[in-house]
Scaffold this motif. Structure first.
Motif, short mmCIF file in Angstrom:
data_model
loop_
_atom_site.label_atom_id
_atom_site.label_comp_id
_atom_site.label_asym_id
_atom_site.label_seq_id
_atom_site.Cartn_x
_atom_site.Cartn_y
_atom_site.Cartn_z
N ALA A 1 -0.08 8.73 -2.24
CA ALA A 1 -1.13 9.56 -2.82
C ALA A 1 -1.96 10.23 -1.73
O ALA A 1 -2.35 11.40 -1.86
CB ALA A 1 -2.02 8.69 -3.71
N LEU A 2 -2.21 9.51 -0.63
CA LEU A 2 -2.97 10.10 0.47
C LEU A 2 -2.20 11.25 1.10
O LEU A 2 -2.76 12.30 1.45
CB LEU A 2 -3.27 9.02 1.51
CG LEU A 2 -4.11 9.45 2.72
CD1 LEU A 2 -5.50 9.88 2.26
CD2 LEU A 2 -4.21 8.30 3.71
N SER B 1 0.82 -1.22 0.00
CA SER B 1 0.00 0.00 0.00
C SER B 1 0.85 1.27 0.00
O SER B 1 0.37 2.33 0.37
CB SER B 1 -0.92 0.00 1.24
OG SER B 1 -0.15 -0.08 2.44
N ALA C 1 -4.71 13.26 -2.10
CA ALA C 1 -5.70 12.62 -2.95
C ALA C 1 -6.85 12.09 -2.11
O ALA C 1 -6.67 11.63 -0.98
CB ALA C 1 -5.06 11.47 -3.73
N VAL D 1 -4.64 5.13 -8.83
CA VAL D 1 -3.51 4.37 -8.31
C VAL D 1 -3.83 2.89 -8.22
O VAL D 1 -3.15 2.05 -8.82
CB VAL D 1 -3.07 4.91 -6.93
CG1 VAL D 1 -1.89 4.10 -6.41
CG2 VAL D 1 -2.71 6.39 -7.02
N THR D 2 -4.87 2.54 -7.46
CA THR D 2 -5.16 1.13 -7.21
C THR D 2 -5.62 0.41 -8.47
O THR D 2 -5.08 -0.66 -8.81
CB THR D 2 -6.23 1.00 -6.12
OG1 THR D 2 -5.79 1.68 -4.93
CG2 THR D 2 -6.49 -0.46 -5.79
N ILE E 1 -2.88 12.07 -9.76
CA ILE E 1 -3.99 12.62 -8.96
C ILE E 1 -4.29 14.06 -9.32
O ILE E 1 -5.09 14.71 -8.68
CB ILE E 1 -3.66 12.53 -7.46
CG1 ILE E 1 -2.46 13.40 -7.13
CG2 ILE E 1 -3.44 11.12 -7.02
CD1 ILE E 1 -2.14 13.46 -5.65
N ILE F 1 3.31 10.09 -8.34
CA ILE F 1 1.92 10.13 -7.94
C ILE F 1 1.24 11.42 -8.37
O ILE F 1 0.07 11.42 -8.73
CB ILE F 1 1.79 9.95 -6.40
CG1 ILE F 1 2.38 8.61 -5.98
CG2 ILE F 1 0.35 10.04 -5.95
CD1 ILE F 1 1.66 7.42 -6.61
N ILE G 1 -7.57 7.95 -5.26
CA ILE G 1 -6.59 6.89 -5.02
C ILE G 1 -7.01 5.61 -5.72
O ILE G 1 -6.20 4.91 -6.35
CB ILE G 1 -6.43 6.66 -3.50
CG1 ILE G 1 -5.80 7.88 -2.84
CG2 ILE G 1 -5.59 5.41 -3.24
CD1 ILE G 1 -5.74 7.79 -1.33
N GLU H 1 2.06 3.06 -2.54
CA GLU H 1 1.63 4.07 -3.49
C GLU H 1 0.35 4.75 -3.01
O GLU H 1 0.18 5.98 -3.18
CB GLU H 1 1.41 3.44 -4.86
CG GLU H 1 2.70 2.97 -5.51
CD GLU H 1 2.48 2.52 -6.94
OE1 GLU H 1 1.37 2.74 -7.46
OE2 GLU H 1 3.41 1.96 -7.54
N GLU H 2 -0.58 3.99 -2.43
CA GLU H 2 -1.80 4.60 -1.91
C GLU H 2 -1.48 5.56 -0.76
O GLU H 2 -2.07 6.65 -0.67
CB GLU H 2 -2.77 3.52 -1.42
CG GLU H 2 -3.50 2.77 -2.53
CD GLU H 2 -2.70 1.59 -3.04
OE1 GLU H 2 -1.52 1.47 -2.68
OE2 GLU H 2 -3.25 0.81 -3.83
#
Length: 299
Positions: free
Chosen positions: A178-179, A172, A183, A192-193, A298, A294, A188, A174-175
């Motif tokens: 992004a958070l 996780s 994002a 991303v996912t 986003i 990222i 996300i 990359e998530e």
């Protein structure tokens, strides 16, 4: 690694490799190619005219439409469930996670006939909800809704089971990056996912669709086998064969086999594309850092 570079315990004479390959090809021909060829040969034995007549016959056409309808409903429902279940299991920690995984695996261990009997017990005229359903004139068992429910039960593990190990391996990071960059949850997921799991999702969808079109056991229990109404292609083949209409039965069966071959080709294409992407990922590239990777996604 060349044959001369292999360890001694991994080398084998040429005749051993030939025997093993011959055995594998022999089993493949005996249990796959010969039956498949027999289906198409029997389907066309009496000519194209009778073959097309068996396909466009009203009951056969109704079975084809019902099979495609059930698959068209089961596939998107399983896609939504599979993505949601895989995301919850791999991205969050919660009580009962292992129990949820066990429930997802349940259709793999329960006979489809037993699953069909469960729906009859629940929604049949003498079932738990039978009186209420009859009072409100709602038909589930021996109707299209029962077929859809039975198909959903036997197919819902496929998408989730393809995505769970893939998303666990990806992690996780990359998530989380992004958070950190601001994002939202939907951004996300979509930016991303979803791009990271698209090939696994497509592979699971192919397997789910193939099982939905070829399901027999659970559907045969809940359908009632009403010609022109609740017969899928598999059930229609059984009825034609039991009535000694062999050419018509093999004609419809050949259509199912053709759908299976198309599914197999699509599955191999997905595997090939995924392997190409993985090979490309193994090449050394200059990584600009998580923020640079990222931000465009986003924006």
């Amino acid at each position: 690694m060349s044959a001369s570079d292999r360890p001694a315990h991994l080398t084998e004479p040429r005749w051993v490799r030939g025997v093993l390959l011959s055995i594998a090809l022999g089993f493949l021909a005996l249990f796959l190619l010969v039956p498949l060829a027999a289906v198409f040969a029997e389907a066309f034995r009496k000519g194209w005219e009778l073959y097309l007549e068996a396909i466009v016959e009203p009951d056969a056409w109704a079975a084809i439409r019902l099979t495609l309808l059930v698959a068209a409903i089961a596939l998107p429902v399983n896609l939504v469930f599979g993505v949601a279940a895989a995301w919850a299991i791999t991205k969050f920690q919660f009580r009962g996670k292992q129990f949820l995984i066990t429930l997802i695996d349940l259709p793999f261990s329960v006979s489809p006939v037993v699953a069909g009997l469960v729906f009859v017990l629940l929604f049949g005229s003498q079932g738990w909800f039978g009186e209420w359903l009859q009072a409100h004139d709602i038909k589930i068992v021996y109707a299209v809704p029962g077929i859809i429910l039975a198909t959903l039960f036997v197919t819902f593990p496929f998408v989730a089971r393809e995505l769970i190990p893939l998303m666990q391996a990806q992690g996780s990071e990359e998530e989380q990056a992004a958070l950190t960059l601001g994002a939202s949850g939907w951004q996300i997921f979509w930016r991303v996912t979803l791009p990271n799991i698209k090939w696994g999702l497509l592979y699971g969808a192919i397997l789910c669709n193939a099982r939905a079109m070829g399901e027999f056991g659970a559907v045969s229990v809940v359908s009632g086998q009403i010609r022109g109404l609740t017969n899928t292609m598999t059930l229609h083949v059984e009825i034609l064969y039991n009535e000694y209409q062999y050419s018509a039965a093999f004609a419809v069966a050949s259509l199912l086999a053709l759908l299976a071959l198309v599914t197999l080709v699509a599955k191999n294409v997905v595997e090939w594309r995924n392997a190409r992407l993985l090979q490309g990922a193994d090449q050394p590239v200059e990584y600009p850092g998580p923020a640079a990777a990222i931000k465009p996604a986003i924006a």
